[in-house]
Every structure is written in C-alpha cells, then in structure tokens.
Motif scaffolding. Structure first.
Motif, PDB file in Angstrom:
ATOM      1  N   UNK A 507      -6.877  -4.049   4.103  1.00 18.21           N
ATOM      2  CA  UNK A 507      -5.745  -3.208   3.715  1.00 18.21           C
ATOM      3  C   UNK A 507      -4.672  -4.009   2.980  1.00 18.21           C
ATOM      4  N   UNK A 508      -4.194  -5.101   3.576  1.00 13.87           N
ATOM      5  CA  UNK A 508      -3.109  -5.856   2.960  1.00 13.87           C
ATOM      6  C   UNK A 508      -3.550  -6.519   1.659  1.00 13.87           C
ATOM      7  N   UNK A 509      -4.773  -6.990   1.618  1.00 13.92           N
ATOM      8  CA  UNK A 509      -5.283  -7.608   0.397  1.00 13.92           C
ATOM      9  C   UNK A 509      -5.333  -6.589  -0.739  1.00 13.92           C
ATOM     10  N   UNK A 510      -5.727  -5.359  -0.441  1.00  9.79           N
ATOM     11  CA  UNK A 510      -5.775  -4.314  -1.467  1.00  9.79           C
ATOM     12  C   UNK A 510      -4.370  -3.975  -1.960  1.00  9.79           C
ATOM     13  N   UNK A 511      -3.420  -3.876  -1.035  1.00  7.77           N
ATOM     14  CA  UNK A 511      -2.045  -3.571  -1.427  1.00  7.77           C
ATOM     15  C   UNK A 511      -1.481  -4.663  -2.335  1.00  7.77           C
ATOM     16  N   UNK A 512      -1.786  -5.907  -2.031  1.00 13.25           N
ATOM     17  CA  UNK A 512      -1.215  -7.017  -2.801  1.00 13.25           C
ATOM     18  C   UNK A 512      -1.896  -7.198  -4.158  1.00 13.25           C
ATOM     19  N   UNK A 513      -3.088  -6.687  -4.319  1.00 15.95           N
ATOM     20  CA  UNK A 513      -3.811  -6.908  -5.574  1.00 15.95           C
ATOM     21  C   UNK A 513      -3.902  -5.659  -6.456  1.00 15.95           C
ATOM     22  N   UNK A 514      -3.575  -4.500  -5.909  1.00 12.14           N
ATOM     23  CA  UNK A 514      -3.650  -3.250  -6.684  1.00 12.14           C
ATOM     24  C   UNK A 514      -2.242  -2.662  -6.743  1.00 12.14           C
ATOM     25  N   UNK A 515      -1.608  -2.777  -7.901  1.00  8.11           N
ATOM     26  CA  UNK A 515      -0.173  -2.554  -8.019  1.00  8.11           C
ATOM     27  C   UNK A 515       0.324  -1.173  -7.694  1.00  8.11           C
ATOM     28  N   UNK A 516      -0.464  -0.122  -7.936  1.00  4.68           N
ATOM     29  CA  UNK A 516       0.063   1.223  -7.726  1.00  4.68           C
ATOM     30  C   UNK A 516      -0.074   1.704  -6.287  1.00  4.68           C
ATOM     31  N   UNK A 517      -0.699   0.911  -5.424  1.00  8.78           N
ATOM     32  CA  UNK A 517      -0.861   1.327  -4.032  1.00  8.78           C
ATOM     33  C   UNK A 517       0.426   1.087  -3.243  1.00  8.78           C
ATOM     34  N   UNK A 518       0.659   1.938  -2.260  1.00  9.47           N
ATOM     35  CA  UNK A 518       1.826   1.839  -1.384  1.00  9.47           C
ATOM     36  C   UNK A 518       1.366   1.440   0.014  1.00  9.47           C
ATOM     37  N   UNK A 519       1.990   0.409   0.584  1.00 10.69           N
ATOM     38  CA  UNK A 519       1.532  -0.128   1.863  1.00 10.69           C
ATOM     39  C   UNK A 519       1.628   0.911   2.982  1.00 10.69           C
ATOM     40  N   UNK A 520       2.751   1.600   3.080  1.00 11.90           N
ATOM     41  CA  UNK A 520       2.905   2.586   4.155  1.00 11.90           C
ATOM     42  C   UNK A 520       1.886   3.714   4.036  1.00 11.90           C
ATOM     43  N   UNK A 521       1.570   4.133   2.805  1.00 12.06           N
ATOM     44  CA  UNK A 521       0.567   5.188   2.603  1.00 12.06           C
ATOM     45  C   UNK A 521      -0.810   4.715   3.057  1.00 12.06           C
ATOM     46  N   UNK A 522      -1.164   3.478   2.702  1.00 13.07           N
ATOM     47  CA  UNK A 522      -2.447   2.924   3.158  1.00 13.07           C
ATOM     48  C   UNK A 522      -2.512   2.869   4.679  1.00 13.07           C
ATOM     49  N   UNK A 523      -1.426   2.441   5.306  1.00 17.03           N
ATOM     50  CA  UNK A 523      -1.399   2.356   6.774  1.00 17.03           C
ATOM     51  C   UNK A 523      -1.559   3.745   7.394  1.00 17.03           C
ATOM     52  N   UNK A 524      -0.904   4.729   6.816  1.00 17.64           N
ATOM     53  CA  UNK A 524      -0.980   6.089   7.353  1.00 17.64           C
ATOM     54  C   UNK A 524      -2.403   6.630   7.233  1.00 17.64           C
ATOM     55  N   UNK A 525      -3.053   6.347   6.113  1.00 14.28           N
ATOM     56  CA  UNK A 525      -4.434   6.788   5.929  1.00 14.28           C
ATOM     57  C   UNK A 525      -5.371   6.071   6.896  1.00 14.28           C
ATOM     58  N   UNK A 526      -5.068   4.811   7.170  1.00 11.52           N
ATOM     59  CA  UNK A 526      -5.991   3.992   7.964  1.00 11.52           C
ATOM     60  C   UNK A 526      -5.770   4.139   9.463  1.00 11.52           C
ATOM     61  N   UNK A 527      -4.496   4.073   9.884  1.00 10.38           N
ATOM     62  CA  UNK A 527      -4.184   4.032  11.314  1.00 10.38           C
ATOM     63  C   UNK A 527      -3.422   5.253  11.827  1.00 10.38           C
ATOM     64  N   UNK A 528      -3.071   6.177  10.936  1.00 12.23           N
ATOM     65  CA  UNK A 528      -2.286   7.360  11.303  1.00 12.23           C
ATOM     66  C   UNK A 528      -0.864   6.990  11.728  1.00 12.23           C
ATOM     67  N   UNK A 529      -0.379   5.820  11.365  1.00  6.16           N
ATOM     68  CA  UNK A 529       0.997   5.413  11.604  1.00  6.16           C
ATOM     69  C   UNK A 529       1.335   4.289  10.633  1.00  6.16           C
ATOM     70  N   UNK A 530       2.627   3.994  10.469  1.00  2.86           N
ATOM     71  CA  UNK A 530       3.053   2.983   9.507  1.00  2.86           C
ATOM     72  C   UNK A 530       3.676   1.794  10.217  1.00  2.86           C
ATOM     73  N   UNK A 531       3.829   0.696   9.453  1.00  2.00           N
ATOM     74  CA  UNK A 531       4.460  -0.481  10.051  1.00  2.00           C
ATOM     75  C   UNK A 531       5.909  -0.190  10.438  1.00  2.00           C
TER      76      UNK A 531
END
Length: 672
Positions: A507-531
């Motif tokens: 997850x974090x590697x994708x966020x850091x290497x793919x510019x248009x991704x949003x970290x909180x959105x990825x977390x919500x999709x993955x874990x159903x909650x955000x940091x």
C-alpha cells in the motif's frame, strides 16, 4: 541539607551515580547506604530496614529485576524505584504490574529525582502508621510470603462477604491469576502512568466484537466513611464501560491510584484517620496523579480556596442524595469520553490489541491544560515546578533550551529560567514534541533507514507548515498546530507495524510511487479505516485532550468537518495544507498533488497568494530547524532551495508519467 528522616538504599554498579544520587537524596532528608549489585543489596536489606530502595536493572552478579521481585515479597516492603538506562516498555509494564512504585530512565536530574522520591515517601509512612503497622526489619522473605499466603487463605471466606471488596475486579479472579499484568496501567519513561486498558473480570457471557473493542475504559475509586454510600455507589456506577471500586482506606486508595489509570475519585472530606479528602487530593496533585474528583463534606472558606486551587470538579454537602452523586459522576465521565463514539470501534480495537504502542508521560496531559489559557495568565512558577517533578522532561527542556538551534546565548540550568526565556506555551510544545518524537522513534524500530527518514521528514514538514499557516493566515495557536501536525499521522506507524508486509511493501509503496493515489483512500479500501482514525484512537488511549483528538480524527473526513467549530476547522485546514505539501515534496512528482495543494491554498483567495508562498518558504525553514533541534537528518541549504522551487513550481511543470497501477484486487485485506 535536611536532618535525616528516611533511610534509603542505592543499588547501581556505577559508583559516580551512587555518589551523586546519595548526595541529592541527603538534601531531601534521606540518608542512604550503597550497594554495587543486586546480591550485595539484598544482603544489606535483610540486615536493616529501608524506607526506599533505588535500583538499576543491568548489574553484575544479580540484576535489579530479580532484586525487585524479592523485595516485593516482603509484607512491609520499602518504596521501590527503578533507575535504569534500559528503555523497554514491556519491561516497564511488567515491573509496575508486579508492584514497583516507579521507573525512571537515565540520565536524570538528580535533584528533581530526589524531590520526587521524597513526595512518594511522604504518601506512605503516615498512611502506614494510621493503620497501626510500623515498618519492621524483614525476616526471611520467603517465610514471610508463605505466611502471608496462609493468612490470606484463612481469611478468604470472611473477605468474600465484604461489601466494599465485592466490587473489586481483582477479587473476582481465580487466586492464581490475581496479579494479571494486563489489568494494570503502566508507567512511561519511568515517570507517569499511562493507559494499558483495564480489563473486566474473567468469566460471564461472551461479548460481541463491538463490546470487546470497548472494554472497561473508565475507572472510579470511592472512599467514604459512610457505609451506605460506600456500599451503594459501586453498584450504581458499575457498567460495561466503567469499573467502580470502594476503597478500604486512604492507603488502599493511593495504592490503586499508583497501580492503574483512574478517571474519577469520589471522596468524603471528613475521613477516619489523619488525612482529609482535601489532603489526599493535594497529595495526588503534588504527585501528578490528577483524576477528576467529587468531594463530599462540610467545607469552610479556607477549604473552598483549596478546592479552587486544586480544580476539584464537583463538591457536595455531606447530606447529598446518592442519586445526585451518581448523576455528577456520569456527567464527568461522559465529558472525558466525549469523542469516543466518533472513533470507529475497529480503530479502537486495533490500538487496544497492539501492545507495542509507547506510553506517553501523564505529565503531558497536565501541562496541556495550560494551552487553553492566555499566556499572561499561566503561572510560570507553578508550570516550572510541575515540569521539575518529571526528571526526563526537566533534562529534555534544559537540553533543548541550551541547543544552538534556539540560540538562547546563555547557559540555562533552571527550569523556571527556561520557561521565562521560551515562554510557557513554547515550553509545553517542546516537551510534547520531544515525547512524540520519542514515541515515533519507538514505533519506527525495525523500519529501513530510507523509510524511517521519509516518515520523520514528512511529520516535521506537516507540523512546521501547520504552525506557520496557523500563525500567519488562520490566526490560531501555532503551538497547537505544530503539535497536531506531529500527531496526525502516527496511525501510519501503527497500521504499518501491525501488517508490515502488506502496508509498507504494497500500500505505502504504491502511494509513494503513483502520484494520483491518495493514502487515506487506499487505506479505506484496504482496511475499512484510515490512519487518521487510528491516530485518534492512539491519542484517546494516551488520554490527550479532545481538542487534539477531534482535529486528528477529522483531518481526512471532509463530510463530517462541519461538526467542528470555527477554530477546529482552522486547524483542519492547516493540517491538510501541511500534509499536501509533505506529499508534494517527499515522493513522485505529479500534477494532481500540486493541484491538491493549490486547491487548499485557494481557500485564502488570490490576494493572499504571495503570503501563501512566503508561508511555504517559512515552513521549510522551520522544518529544517526542527530537524536540527530534535537531532533528525536535516536537508542542506541547497536541498532546502530545491524543495522550495519544487513546492512553488507551476502546476503544468510537473511530469505526470508514472508506473502502471496494479490491479484493484491486490488491495483486498482485513485490519492487520
């Protein structure tokens, strides 16, 4: 130097430490013998009585942990304080769960440390004499322990019928598990108690996941000489989220205060024995044990002055109806837990199950109340005295004050001088920032160096940017904004450590290497909650003020920000600007990140465009200074200019070419 009033034993294999500590303790009226290891110390202890034993842990022949275990078996044991260079939270939790009175970490200010030991001692002898038990030289400790076990077994039937003890969770447990270390609140950094959730009694019907996630969080202690009140209040207050215990006497109350986090005490002012309810509250205040309080009894004018100075929340006359006391207790507890329903149970459960979250000094929760006061109304001497009780905070603020980064220009050796030079709110911010940095360092153990630097730089940039924008554009407290910036992303560390392979390497590697991704959105999709939600749960576990918890919780919730007042919304804006700038500078260039920052800055309108640019420049300079202040890798002047050019580059100058995004099915996961 005071005339000797107490006798102590100092155990450490370093002779200079023994000598310096003995000198400091003698100034507090504590005459000390010395021992170089645990074996020698135990022999000395068997031959004479000591009021306090201060011991290191790592020593030759016999280590301090074994010494503590043996000392704790004595019926009239001394005050036991550990002074060590071994910083290990699990060891601290174990020692305090066993009954050790306090843990301190080297290096310490010996004078402040000695003053604190005296405070701890002052709470013990009076209470012990009141119950008719004078300290006596120990006989064979193993024999004593066996005798005590035999006596307690013979008395078990009688005690089981005591209405006062019936509500004590410890009594409900099987005898062999009465010393459950998870049922105790641990101390942090050797000084103050912090939360390890108080567990309810074993047995009973199974609980749902939601109930498990919200285990007993409130602890209420009751001390009353009125039998009816002592018997009825625990039952009326006991619930799924509250444990209420009626204490037998002042000594029992104070012991429980030191063993676990307590949210509320209900005290009669007129008590049996030497100490009144106000006397006990003053002792708690001196020792930085400050739960909410309800005081019941006849109070004259002088008593009310003491009540006001202590900040006692509620007072009642002696004939108060018991329902009024219950209602007041519920109101106080509800106020403390005001943000609880807003934090998702899943985030709370994740934090509760993660045992390696560092503990935060309770001193911080006491100091943060000053942040809501105008600077000119903060009592500087009182603030300095409270800091001085905590040896680590004392050493840290003096070190920071004398650092080249702050440029004070003169050697500062007194906390009061540091407070006067820095100002009260900056002093508190520096102490909290240092404690937060220490907690981050603990959670970053095991991370690769590049990732560790990435997170630390991100955290400092967010905090510095929030502080500058708060002061120049939003006109809210820059100190509070800096604190929020440091705290808002600590949930990233918890999520990563609970599921390192999935979070860091995917997850974090994708966020850091793919510019248009949003970290909180990825977390919500993955874990159903955000940091952000996990960060809020951590802050709530640390019992930080809701004024900090709420902005941290909402800084990724656009749809619920309306629930915040205008000041909270201002903090949310600067936190989001800080995070957007950190995302823009730390990772892959992408136009969407530039656009996000511009969109947030657009709130201030075109007329403030140049001011925003100046704020960004000031933020990066402040971030560099913060790195130097807290001994983090800092960018050079050339690197700083490169960051500034990148931060202020036009939107169209960013290359949007980036690696292809993996298939969405790779995101499926549960909470780590």
């Amino acid at each position: 130097m005071q005339a000797p009033k107490y006798r102590g034993l100092i155990v450490d294999d370093e002779e200079p430490i023994r000598r310096l500590l003995a000198r400091a303790l003698s100034c507090e009226g504590i005459e000390c013998d010395q021992a170089a290891d645990g074996r020698q110390a135990f022999e000395r202890y068997r031959s004479r009585r000591y009021d306090v034993v201060v011991t290191d842990l790592r020593m030759p022949n016999r280590h301090g942990h074994a010494l503590c275990v043996d000392l704790l078996k004595a019926s009239n044991r001394p005050l036991i304080v550990v002074l060590t260079g071994v910083i290990e939270p699990r060891l601290v939790r174990d020692l305090l769960a066993r009954g050790v009175d306090d843990v301190e970490f080297k290096p310490v200010d010996f004078r402040a440390f000695a003053a604190k030991i005296k405070v701890l001692l002052e709470a013990r002898p009076t209470l012990r004499r009141k119950n008719g038990a004078e300290p006596r030289p120990p006989a064979d400790i193993a024999q004593q322990a066996a005798s005590e076990n035999h006596d307690s077994n013979n008395k078990s039937d009688t005690n089981s019928h005591s209405p006062v003890k019936r509500n004590d969770p410890a009594i409900e447990k099987p005898p062999q598990t009465s010393a459950d270390p998870t049922a105790v609140q641990a101390a942090s950094s050797g000084r103050d108690r912090v939360t390890t959730e108080v567990r309810p009694p074993t047995g009973g019907p199974a609980r749902s996941d939601d109930q498990t996630a919200r285990r007993t969080e409130n602890v209420v202690l009751i001390l009353s000489r009125h039998t009816k009140r002592a018997e009825q209040l625990p039952g009326l207050l006991q619930s799924e989220t509250t444990t209420a215990v009626a204490c037998e006497n002042s000594e029992d109350l104070y012991r429980r205060l030191r063993e676990q986090r307590v949210d509320l005490v209900i005290l009669d002012h007129q008590l049996d024995g030497f100490l009144s309810g106000l006397d006990l509250l003053e002792k708690m205040h001196t020792d930085l044990l400050r739960p909410d309080a309800i005081l019941i009894g006849e109070l004259d004018g002088e008593d009310m002055k003491r009540v006001e100075s202590l900040g006692v929340e509620v007072t009642f006359p002696p004939d108060v109806p018991i329902d009024d006391v219950v209602d007041a207790a519920h109101r106080l507890l509800e106020t403390r837990n005001a943000a609880d329903p807003l934090i998702p149970p899943q985030a709370r459960k994740l934090v509760e199950l993660y045992e390696d979250i560092p503990v935060l000094p309770q001193l911080l929760t006491q100091l943060l109340r000053y942040m809501e006061m105008p600077s000119e109304e903060i009592p500087l001497k009182k603030l300095a005295d409270e800091i001085s009780v905590d040896s680590r905070a004392t050493a840290e603020i003096l070190k920071l004050t004398n650092s080249a980064t702050l440029g004070v220009g003169q050697k500062v050796v007194k906390v009061l001088d540091a407070v006067n030079l820095l100002g009260p709110k900056r002093t508190i911010t520096l102490i909290l920032s240092s404690a937060t940095m220490h907690a981050q360092s603990e959670l970053l153990k095991g991370w690769s160096e590049p990732l560790r630097i990435w997170y630390q730089h991100r955290s400092v940039i967010v905090a510095s940017t929030a502080s500058v924008f708060a002061k120049r554009l939003e006109k809210v407290s820059p100190n509070t904004a800096f604190t929020l910036g440091l705290l808002q992303d600590i949930g990233i560390l918890v999520l990563a450590n609970r599921g390192r392979e999935r979070y860091l390497n995917s997850l974090l590697d994708r966020f850091r290497s793919i510019g248009h991704l949003d970290l909180a959105t990825l977390e919500k999709q993955t874990y159903k909650l955000t940091h952000a939600e996990v960060s809020a749960a951590v802050l709530d576990r640390w019992k930080l003020p809701q004024a900090l918890v709420k902005p941290v919780l909402f800084h990724h919730r656009d749809d619920e920000a309306e629930e915040c007042d205008l000041t909270e919304q201002a903090f949310l804006r600067v936190m989001r600007v800080g995070e957007a700038l950190a995302d823009l500078l730390a990772d892959v260039k992408h136009a969407s990140r530039r656009m996000k920052l511009n969109r947030l800055l657009g709130h201030h309108g075109p007329k403030h465009a140049e001011t925003c640019r100046e704020c960004i420049e000031a933020s990066l300079t402040k971030a560099r200074e913060a790195c130097q202040l807290f001994a983090l890798p800092a960018p050079s002047e050339e690197e700083l200019q490169q960051l500034l050019r990148r931060a202020t580059a036009p939107e169209g100058s960013f290359d949007t070419i980036e690696p292809p995004e993996p298939e969405p099915h790779e995101l499926t996961a549960t909470v780590p």
